[in-house]
Structures are given as C-alpha cells and as structure tokens.
Design a protein around this motif. Structure first.
Motif, PDB file in Angstrom:
ATOM      1  N   ASN A 271     -13.595   4.281   1.926  1.00 37.36           N
ATOM      2  CA  ASN A 271     -12.139   4.484   1.904  1.00 37.36           C
ATOM      3  C   ASN A 271     -11.774   5.933   2.213  1.00 37.36           C
ATOM      4  O   ASN A 271     -10.617   6.297   2.154  1.00 37.36           O
ATOM      5  CB  ASN A 271     -11.575   4.085   0.538  1.00 37.36           C
TER       6      ASN A 271
ATOM      7  N   GLU B  72     -12.530  -1.554   6.262  1.00 39.37           N
ATOM      8  CA  GLU B  72     -11.697  -2.395   5.398  1.00 39.37           C
ATOM      9  C   GLU B  72     -10.388  -1.691   5.048  1.00 39.37           C
ATOM     10  O   GLU B  72      -9.386  -2.334   4.789  1.00 39.37           O
ATOM     11  CB  GLU B  72     -12.409  -2.710   4.077  1.00 39.37           C
ATOM     12  N   TYR B  73     -10.427  -0.362   4.996  1.00 42.18           N
ATOM     13  CA  TYR B  73      -9.255   0.379   4.521  1.00 42.18           C
ATOM     14  C   TYR B  73      -8.672   1.206   5.659  1.00 42.18           C
ATOM     15  O   TYR B  73      -8.328   2.373   5.509  1.00 42.18           O
ATOM     16  CB  TYR B  73      -9.638   1.253   3.326  1.00 42.18           C
ATOM     17  N   ARG B  74      -8.595   0.543   6.828  1.00 43.55           N
ATOM     18  CA  ARG B  74      -8.120   1.166   8.050  1.00 43.55           C
ATOM     19  C   ARG B  74      -6.831   1.962   7.854  1.00 43.55           C
ATOM     20  O   ARG B  74      -6.652   3.043   8.397  1.00 43.55           O
ATOM     21  CB  ARG B  74      -7.863   0.016   9.027  1.00 43.55           C
TER      22      ARG B  74
ATOM     23  N   LEU C  69      -5.818   3.573   5.442  1.00 47.34           N
ATOM     24  CA  LEU C  69      -6.007   4.880   4.803  1.00 47.34           C
ATOM     25  C   LEU C  69      -6.705   5.855   5.740  1.00 47.34           C
ATOM     26  O   LEU C  69      -6.600   7.063   5.579  1.00 47.34           O
ATOM     27  CB  LEU C  69      -6.835   4.733   3.517  1.00 47.34           C
TER      28      LEU C  69
ATOM     29  N   LYS D 206      -1.331  -1.288  -1.373  1.00 49.81           N
ATOM     30  CA  LYS D 206      -2.251  -2.423  -1.440  1.00 49.81           C
ATOM     31  C   LYS D 206      -3.664  -1.980  -1.047  1.00 49.81           C
ATOM     32  O   LYS D 206      -4.641  -2.329  -1.704  1.00 49.81           O
ATOM     33  CB  LYS D 206      -1.786  -3.544  -0.490  1.00 49.81           C
ATOM     34  N   ALA D 207      -3.737  -1.215   0.042  1.00 50.52           N
ATOM     35  CA  ALA D 207      -5.040  -0.752   0.516  1.00 50.52           C
ATOM     36  C   ALA D 207      -5.701   0.135  -0.531  1.00 50.52           C
ATOM     37  O   ALA D 207      -6.910   0.056  -0.770  1.00 50.52           O
ATOM     38  CB  ALA D 207      -4.884   0.007   1.835  1.00 50.52           C
ATOM     39  N   GLU D 208      -4.889   0.969  -1.186  1.00 51.49           N
ATOM     40  CA  GLU D 208      -5.455   1.849  -2.211  1.00 51.49           C
ATOM     41  C   GLU D 208      -5.968   1.058  -3.411  1.00 51.49           C
ATOM     42  O   GLU D 208      -7.011   1.372  -3.982  1.00 51.49           O
ATOM     43  CB  GLU D 208      -4.406   2.876  -2.657  1.00 51.49           C
TER      44      GLU D 208
ATOM     45  N   GLU E  19      -7.068  -2.042  -3.325  1.00 55.79           N
ATOM     46  CA  GLU E  19      -8.319  -2.673  -2.880  1.00 55.79           C
ATOM     47  C   GLU E  19      -9.467  -1.670  -2.965  1.00 55.79           C
ATOM     48  O   GLU E  19     -10.559  -1.993  -3.421  1.00 55.79           O
ATOM     49  CB  GLU E  19      -8.183  -3.159  -1.427  1.00 55.79           C
ATOM     50  N   ALA E  20      -9.191  -0.456  -2.503  1.00 55.20           N
ATOM     51  CA  ALA E  20     -10.230   0.583  -2.515  1.00 55.20           C
ATOM     52  C   ALA E  20     -10.659   0.895  -3.948  1.00 55.20           C
ATOM     53  O   ALA E  20     -11.848   1.057  -4.230  1.00 55.20           O
ATOM     54  CB  ALA E  20      -9.722   1.839  -1.812  1.00 55.20           C
TER      55      ALA E  20
ATOM     56  N   ILE F  95      -3.365  -6.977   8.625  1.00 52.41           N
ATOM     57  CA  ILE F  95      -3.997  -6.736   7.326  1.00 52.41           C
ATOM     58  C   ILE F  95      -3.823  -7.960   6.419  1.00 52.41           C
ATOM     59  O   ILE F  95      -4.765  -8.407   5.762  1.00 52.41           O
ATOM     60  CB  ILE F  95      -3.403  -5.468   6.663  1.00 52.41           C
TER      61      ILE F  95
ATOM     62  N   SER G 144      -6.580 -10.837   5.055  1.00 54.30           N
ATOM     63  CA  SER G 144      -6.851 -11.249   3.666  1.00 54.30           C
ATOM     64  C   SER G 144      -6.681 -12.752   3.497  1.00 54.30           C
ATOM     65  O   SER G 144      -7.384 -13.367   2.698  1.00 54.30           O
ATOM     66  CB  SER G 144      -6.046 -10.476   2.619  1.00 54.30           C
TER      67      SER G 144
END
Lengths: 621, 450
Positions: A405, A433-435, A437, A550-552, A554-555, B417, B421
């Motif tokens: 991340n 996965e955390y594109r 970011l 959301k990405a954060e 998940e990370a 995204i 999911s």
C-alpha cells in the motif's frame, strides 16, 4: 577489504544501486563489461508508461536518479490516461539513447565514493555462506562486504536470429559465461528466460506522408519532483503510427518455420514475456486480427535509427527485409539493425528476501533482469532498493521494505519474492490492490520522507515537501470551513458551469465533491492562490475521498497480518498439522510475516490459523 | 482478530433448539441490531427473551445470553442465541447476523481465539491445531459436494461476464496507446451490470436457503389408485397443526397443504384432488403424472409392496430419475410381490401407513435430501449456504456502488475498483481466488506488446 559494496553490471539497476550506496557514504565499485554501455537502453527508446511511469516518480521520491536523468534526455513526453482518473495516470517519454547514458555516466563519475571498472565477474568469493568479494575474468580478486548482482540479460546470453544461435549480449557485447554456473554451484535455482527487440530503420528511408503523427503533450511535465525543465514543448520529436498489412501476415505465415521460436531452433528453453510477444506470435495467436499497430519511435537526435515498436521477431534477415517492406511508409526502408531474440540466465526470485538479499548467501543482493523482471523501470527500482538495503545492512540497520500500500516498488518486489514468476515480470496497474493510493501525483508525499531519512534526498527537496504538505492542509481546511450562500450571483455562476443551484449555504468542500465541479471552478467564488500541484492534490483528495477511504481501510486490514512477524528460524516441517503443500511452499518462500504467507499460492487460511497458534506456542511463552 | 465471528454451535437438525454463538468486540452491538429488546446496557451473564427480526418481520422467538469480556470462552464479548424455529430458521438467523457485520467463523476459530487470548492452556495447542486441520479438511471436502452444481455454474458465468469487463478496462489502462482495442465506457458497463444485478437477485431467490424458507418445496405424491396417497398425505398433515389449504395471491398450482418438516416447507400439489378422489377408481394416467412431475421439485412415488412393477410404473420411474424423488413402498404389512432390486436402493423408504410405520424415515430422507439435517454431512453444507446468501447480498451492495458511480460520471478506473470487489466476492463463493486470473485472461484475449 577493497570496497564496502561491489555492484556487478552497469545497466539501469546497477546505476541506481551504485549511486544509492555511494551517496549513502559507502565506498562503492561498479564493475561493467563496457563503460560505453552504462545505462544503455538496448530495447525501446522510452521511459515510463502505465504503472512504470509511477515507479520512476517513486524512484525520484526516494532519491534515485532515473527520473532526473529521463528529464534531461527526453525527446517527447505524454501523460497517459489523461481522460481517466488520477490513479491510473502516468508519464511516458521518448528518451534520447545517446543523451540518457551520457548524462547518467556523468552523474556516476561525479559521485563521491564511487569507482567504475571495466571487467567481467567470473565467480563470487564466498566463505561460510557469506559473500566476500568477486573473482574477475581477468584473474584478480576484489574484496567487499556486500555484492549486488545486476547482470541484466548478460548471463549466458544467446542472440537468436532464424536458425542461428550466437553466444553474445546485446550489441554483440561479450556475455558473462561463468557467473550463472557459479551461482548454480552455490545452490541457486537458475532459470532461462527470453525476450526480443525489433528492427531499427534508417529515418530518411521512411515515407511519413500517410502515417499518423503521434506528438507529445502540449504541456510541460517532469518525472522528477525537482521540476527542472530541459525541453521546449513546441519542439518535441514526434512518433508515427503504422500498421501491418495482409501481405505482412502472409509473409510471416509462409516463413513461420524459419523463426527461431517456431522451429528455426530446436533448443529454445527460455520463456518469453507474455506482454511482449513477437510479431509472429501475434499473427499466429490472434489470427482473426486484420492488422497490428506499430509505432515508429525516434531513438536519438544524434543518429538515424527509428525503432519499430510492435515488430519484434526472430525471423532470419532476408525474411525481415520482406516483412519490413510490406509496411505502409516502409516500402523502401533501410534496415540498420535486424530484430533478434535473446535468451539469458536468471535466478528464480523466491530465493530472495524482501530486501533483495539472497537467502542462501549473506550480503549478496540481486536486482533487475537477473531476478526475472523486464523493463528499465522495474530494473532501476530494484537496483535502488538493493543499493539502499546493502547500505543499511552494512550500517547494522533494518532493511527498507516498502509495503504493497506504499509503493508500486513494494508490489513488484513482494510479487517476485512471494509468488515467483512464470515469464519475465512486468508491472501492471492491475497488480496493485491499492492503486488509488499509489498515484503518480502523490509519489513524493508517499516516499520523500523515507528518501530524506535515508540521506538520499536533499535538504532542499525535503523543505519543498514540507511546504507542499502544509499548503495542501491549508487549502483543504479552507474549503472545509468556507461557505457560499444562495445569493443570486452565486446561483448564476453555478448555472453557468452546469451544476444545480443551491437553496441553502454550502461548503466549498461539498461543492467540490460534485463530479462536474473541478477545483478551477471553485476559483469563480473565491481566489485560490496555490500552485497547480496543490490544487490537484486537494481536488483528488476531496473528490475521491470515499474511494480513497475504502482503499485505506482495505490496506489496514492487510496490515494487521503484515505486522505479525514470522521468525527466520522457523522449521515448518516441525508443525505436523500443516498441509504438506503449505509446508513445502512456506519453506521455499520463507515469508517474514503472516501477511506475506497468506499471499503464497497453495497456503490456505486454515494453514495460517495453525501457523499463528504455533507461533504463539513456540515464540511467546 | 478484530472482527466478530459467528457460527451455529450445535449439531443441526437433531434437537429442537440450536445455539448460534457470536464472539468479538461487536458481538453485542450486532445482535442488538436484530433483536427486539435493547441489549446494550445489560449486565454480563444474563438471559433475555425476545425475537430476531429482519425488516420488521419476526424471524424467530429466541433466548439471548449476553456474556461480556473477559469471562467468556474466547475472552471476547460473546452472545449466544437459542433458536427454536428449526434448521431453516436457525440458518436464516445466521444469515441475518452475517448481513449485519459478522463473519462466519473458520473451522475451530472459537477455540483458536480462546487459545490466542490465553484462555486455554499451552499444552492444548497441538490438539487445537489438529482440530483445525481436521475440520478444515472436512469442510473442504464438503464444499465440493455442497455447492449446488448449477449455482456454482451460474456464479462462474457471472464472474466471466464481469472479468470480461475488468480485463478490457485493464487493457485500456495499461495499454492506452493501443487504439484498436475496444474502449470500455460507463455506457457499455451499465447494461451489463444490470444483467449481473438481475442474475444475483435470481440466485438469492433460487438459493436453497432462500427458497426453502420463502416458498417451500413443490411436492407431488403420485401413484396408482389405492396405493395410499391420501393416507400418506393425511398422516403427514395430521402431525402439522398449521395447515394452509389455499394461498391467496399465488399463481402456482393449487396447493393441497403445506407440511413443515423441521423448518422445510413442502407444498403438496393437488394431483386432481388426491384426497377426494381416492375412493373413486380412477387412474390419473401416465400422461397426467408426467405433467405433475414436471412441475414438482420433489416427487414422492408410492408403490404397493403387494404388487409387481408394470409397464406404467417403469415409465414413471424412468421419467423421475432426473428429479429429486423418493420411492415410498407402502403396505409393508402385506406379502411382498415387488422386486426391490429393480429400484434405486437409496431412494426407497418402506412404509406401512396403516400401521403408522416408516413416516419418520420418510421425513428423514427428505431432510437429508435438502441437506438440512444430515449428521454425516456435518454442519458445513447448510452454513455455507447461509454464508453464500449473505455474500450475494453483499454483491448487490457492490452493484449499487457501481451504479452510483456511473450515475455520477466517475472515471472508469474508479468504477473498476467496485467491479473488482464484486468479482472477488463472487470468487469467494466458488472458491476461485487465483490472483493472476485477470492478468492471464488479459494476455490471452488481447494482443499487446512491443
């Protein structure tokens, strides 16, 4: 001890590795087969691209050289995916193949603590599974505490053209004939990989009249956060677009058996990259496609070669002549260099730690194509990380491991050492996965702090970073606290910019959340005296806040596992309840955390449960 | 270990009561959301009477035990729900908890937590690891058997549809200079996402769990006159206090009655009024039988122990072999003239309705058939169904996110995204979690590279 760190190979990985190590104050030796080939670009004349362009910026943020050097040598530059969201935008430039190596060599020569030597390494000097130095083909020995191998495609390189196999590196250079045998003797699993490069055509022999022009962007960009401009945007060198024809396909199909990879040679072991297929592969595998795009790219303003992107082949020379002449605009083209495929030795990358130190031999690091990757940028970032981590090891400090991340660099290295490879590895946005970011625009905000603490980033750059952070915060706070009221003139403006008028007061922050309202439009209501890069950051942060959060989250979920370390001395065969596939895979990869263990294919959640209980039982009594 | 886990902790299908156990820092909060009484400020180790509700509808009458950290098995906040409504209802309660933020416990996870939180002695560690190993192997084996083949196929098809979109977006992102690959836009995605949405909705409806609870299993009892169809129906109905003879507003065939077996509802389809016409010597005929068989989810074919199979019987047996069916051999009290070897052994239940014998065997057979009480199969079958339904509902939430993004004209890579999911969630159901699947597909579908 002659040197603290020896770097073997002067390609993009070797340059970054030796610069990082020397800049961190360690006496460093760069050994290369040919000084003239330092920072050579043996394939496409471009730097950056989707995902790769972001890596170049990450290298820059950490204090590496590639971004700055590309800025000095670019012929044209584009922001890819301009019309898409911020997370997938990336810079790509055409870099001059003369200027790029020249500038890099200048930088290397001007770097304190760094010597350069011309020779080939025959063997490693190893005692008690610890590297002590290198034995040169010329016979002398050089001792050092750490050795970084960045040999590129040179280990047992074979050039393949038609039915001919020749033991040599790119440009007919002398290959390294002994080192990979030595590595195999030391217990490393060696694999054979393959890649290829297309023809170079004489510029004057191409008829450009009917070809589509591919110019650079009408805007100034830099890879480096130094933001120094070395080019005139109105004088960028264009590329051109042409296509294969039915005739081309016919020639290829008729002569397929003559290509090295289709029977021309029967001893091909190397696995070629899927994302970089030869033109004969494209024609065979996608036979329903009537034509394939080919880009004509300038290699340099100092010589005449035009690179034919998309046309790499292992056909014999006479067939290549026919193929090239079947292309629109190239009917009478003169081929200056023929296309070829190249086979080379690499080490299977699960034999590495996350720090890029090998598991078998202490203080031995490897980076770049030797680790099974492909691409200048992929090589350079590994070189940088190997240089940093070899230095940290000498200093008795913990290695720098970037998480998935935090950087594309982290994604790349974690993929390599955790999953291994099947074909030469290329970075793709879909691997991250955390594109959201890991953007091009925030590479400095993500990584410059680390670069500065390592001592690789200047005081000036650090101050610039802190100023930027502060301005971002100020602007964000301002928009969050400033309201506009439903006066007539306000609603008139809102209507004019095609967004719905307001009935109650609204924060500028909420107005900016509207997809149709860009931050430029906010300026219609209040002066915003900030640089474009600040406006851009705040715009992205507010507009995509929900997605970023959301990405954060998940990370964070991933990090809870990532922060559970697995001791190095664990013996998986002692955990009898583990599935046997898990035992084998875990022993091979030796993950450093439960998070990394989870990403190994063949290790399932039940294995992780068992492992976590075992760890508690054995290590936390 | 920050999340809250749930599992049915009693063997399903045996006792009248089953216990659902919830453990984790949100355990009390989550149960409180679906319970009729406020549980938030209750004392530790207290029991509360009330109902589990969903969308204001009462699902089950339950007793809830609150146990607060640290004096619990896992040392975390723990809630136990005693359900009374039979297997299907218990499973529904489980699904509701999953929808409200619980995660289904992995095999042995309660014990694992107890251990990791220092509740269980170190010496027991090996035993726990063995247990996890054994349970997960069993679960794995069952997952293969459990997943209804057509459900799995449908989800795989959906994933294919979605991965086509994803791969195309990836190509557009990673190879923007290739102008001859199709450009995916929000306009192209929207109808496809709507298709996905409808399919998911249908899947939820069709999934055994949903169907059994909401609609029941359409069942026909067929057989020759005088074989005992009406006696069987009456015997089954007699034990059931709740008989519904007419369901207003339904468009399906007239239902003779609904039988509930441990929460599984059987809708008995009226085969020309079997109860009334029993005494009339009239065969409904093979053709007519075929019609009923086509309509039914479950066929109960009654034979007479006293009579040998004739041509008509064989035709019907041939017809029902692709359906869920049970062969009831009635009149076991009479002499045997029926050659049992001609029938599929596993499908047979021997009955003597007159002597009230064999009825419980029949019911057990039905339960096994619908995976609800089979002790041998363990609890996973049913639980994974609840989890699947819950995951599918989660998928619908993702679909809504995607539609919202499209409505707001967000860039395609933002919308991607959520699409990804969604794809990952569906993969969780079919167990497809191979990470490089999309990359493989991209290079096999598109011609790219220098």
């Amino acid at each position: 001890m002659d040197y603290e760190i020896i770097v073997v190979g002067g390609g993009h990985a070797g340059c970054e590795a030796s610069l990082a190590s020397a800049r961190k104050g360690h006496k460093t030796l760069l050994i290369t087969g040919n000084i003239q080939n330092i920072a050579d670009m043996p394939c496409n004349p471009s730097i950056g691209g989707s995902a790769k362009g972001i890596v170049v910026r990450e290298i820059d943020a950490l204090g590496g050289e590639m971004g700055r050097n590309a800025d000095k040598s670019l012929l044209q530059i584009k922001m890819l995916n301009n019309a898409k969201g911020p997370a997938v935008q990336a810079l790509r430039c055409q870099a001059d193949k003369i200027t790029y190596p020249k500038e890099m060599l200048k930088t290397l020569k001007n770097t304190k603590n760094l010597d350069i030597m011309e020779d080939l390494v025959k063997e490693l000097i190893v005692e008690n599974n610890k590297v002590k130095g290198v034995l040169l083909e010329s016979g002398s020995k050089i001792y050092a505490s750490c050795v970084i191998l960045t040999t590129g495609t040179y280990m047992k390189a074979d050039i393949l053209v038609g039915s001919k196999r020749t033991r040599q590196g790119p440009h007919g250079e002398k290959p390294s004939n002994y080192l990979s045998d030595n590595l195999a003797q030391l217990g490393f699993k060696i694999i054979r990989l393959k890649t290829g490069t297309p023809q170079r055509i004489e510029k004057a022999s191409i008829n450009y009249t009917n070809l589509k022009l591919e110019p650079g962007d009408d805007k100034y960009y830099t890879f480096s956060f130094d933001n120094k401009i070395y080019y005139d945007k109105d004088k960028q060198v264009p590329c051109y677009l042409t296509y294969t024809t039915p005739k081309t396909h016919e020639i290829i199909k008729e002569n397929l058996h003559k290509a090295s990879m289709y029977g021309g040679l029967d001893d091909i072991k190397g696995i070629g990259p899927r994302y970089c297929p030869s033109i004969e592969d494209k024609v065979v595998r996608f036979s329903d496609k009537e034509r394939h795009q080919l880009f004509l790219e300038p290699e340099s303003i100092y010589y005449d070669d035009i690179y034919v992107q998309g046309f790499s082949t292992s056909m014999p020379h006479d067939i290549q002549e026919q193929m090239v002449h079947s292309l629109p605009g190239l009917e009478t083209a003169k081929i200056l260099k023929y296309a070829y495929a190249i086979e080379y030795d690499a080490i299977y990358p699960t034999q590495l730690k996350q720090s890029l130190e090998t598991k078998k031999i202490e203080n031995l690091f490897t980076a770049g194509q030797i680790n099974g990757t492909s691409g200048y940028e992929e090589a350079a970032c590994q070189g940088l990380m190997a240089g940093i981590n070899a230095s940290l090891k000498l200093e008795g400090k913990e290695p720098l491991i970037l998480k998935r991340n935090e950087a594309y660099i982290g994604v790349l290295i974690d993929d390599l050492v955790t999953k291994g490879i099947r074909d030469p590895y290329r970075l793709l946005t879909s691997r991250a996965e955390y594109r959201l970011l890991l953007r091009s625009d925030n590479a400095d905000l993500r990584l410059s702090e680390i670069g500065y603490k390592l001592g690789l980033l200047s005081e000036e750059r650090y101050e610039k970073l802190n100023k930027k952070k502060m301005q971002i915060k100020n602007l964000y706070d301002y928009l969050k606290t400033t309201k506009i009221t439903p006066k007539k003139e306000t609603n008139d403006i809102l209507e004019k910019i095609h967004t719905s008028p307001i009935k109650d007061g609204i924060k500028l922050y909420d107005l900016l959340k509207r997809p149709e309202v860009s931050i430029d439009k906010i300026k219609l209501f209040t002066p915003l005296d900030y640089d474009d890069e600040i406006l851009e950051q705040v715009d992205i942060n507010i507009k995509y806040e929900g997605y970023i959060k959301k990405a954060e989250e998940e990370a964070m979920k991933m990090l809870t596992y990532e922060n559970k370390p697995i001791p190095e001395d664990i013996d998986y065969y002692k955990i009898h309840n583990l599935a046997s596939e898990a035992k084998q895979k875990l022993t091979e990869v030796k993950p450093t955390s439960l998070g990394q263990a989870l990403r190994i294919s063949g290790v399932n959640p039940a294995d992780i449960s068992i492992l976590s209980i075992y760890l508690k039982k054995e290590y936390h009594k | 270990m920050d999340d809250t886990i749930v599992a049915i902790s009693t063997s399903l299908g045996v006792g009248a009561i089953s216990i659902i156990r919830v453990s984790g820092k949100d355990a009390i909060n989550i149960v409180n959301k679906v319970f009729t009484k406020n549980l938030l400020n209750q004392e530790s180790h207290t029991i509360h009477y009330g109902h589990i509700i969903e969308n204001k509808q009462m699902i089950d009458e339950v007793l809830v035990t609150i146990m607060k950290s640290p004096k619990t098995f896992t040392t975390e906040d723990t809630v136990e729900i005693n359900c009374h409504g039979g297997i299907a209802v218990t499973n529904k309660v489980l699904e509701i908890l999953l929808n409200n933020g619980c995660r289904l416990a992995e095999p042995g996870e309660f014990t694992k937590r107890a251990y990791l939180n220092g509740r269980i002695d170190l010496i027991e560690a090996d035993g726990i690891m063995d247990m996890i190993n054994a349970k997960s192997e069993k679960a794995l084996k069952l997952a293969v058997n459990t997943m209804n083949g057509s459900l799995s196929k449908k989800i795989k098809d959906l994933r294919d549809l979605i991965s086509d979109i994803l791969v195309n977006i990836s190509v557009n992102i990673d190879y923007p200079e290739y102008d001859d690959t199709p450009k995916i836009t929000n306009d192209i995605i929207l109808p496809k996402i709507k298709e996905v949405e409808n399919n998911i909705k249908n899947l939820i409806d069709e999934s055994q769990n949903g169907k059994i609870i909401k609609e029941g299993i359409d069942t026909v009892i067929i057989g020759k006159p005088n074989v005992g169809k009406s006696s069987l129906l009456n015997a089954l109905l007699e034990e059931n206090k709740a008989i519904v003879t007419d369901i207003p507003g339904t468009t399906r065939d007239i239902v003779e009655g609904i039988i509930s077996i441990d929460g599984i509802h059987l809708n008995i389809i009226d085969t020309a009024g079997i109860r009334k016409t029993e005494d009339i010597v009239e065969s409904i005929g093979v053709e007519k039988s075929f019609e009923y068989i086509d309509k039914a989810d479950l066929v109960i074919y009654l034979l007479n122990n006293n009579e040998a199979l004739d041509k008509e019987d064989k035709e019907i047996l041939d017809k029902i072999k692709d359906k869920n069916y049970i062969i009831g051999i009635n009149k076991m009290d009479l002499d045997n003239n029926l050659d049992i070897n001609l029938l599929e052994k596993e499908k047979i239940v021997k009955l003597s309705i007159k002597e009230n014998k064999g009825l419980s065997d029949l019911k057990n057979k039905i339960k096994v058939m619908y995976n609800t009480s089979s002790i041998d199969l363990g609890d996973f079958t049913y639980i994974s169904n609840a989890e699947n339904v819950s995951t599918l509902k989660n998928c619908l939430n993702k679909v809504n996110d995607i539609k919202l993004g499209i409505e707001r004209f967000l860039p395609i890579d933002m919308i991607e995204i959520d699409i990804k999911s969604l794809w990952n969630l569906l993969g969780k159901i079919t167990g497809d979690t191979y990470q490089d699947e999309l990359i493989d597909k991209m290079f096999s579908k598109f011609c790219l590279g220098k």
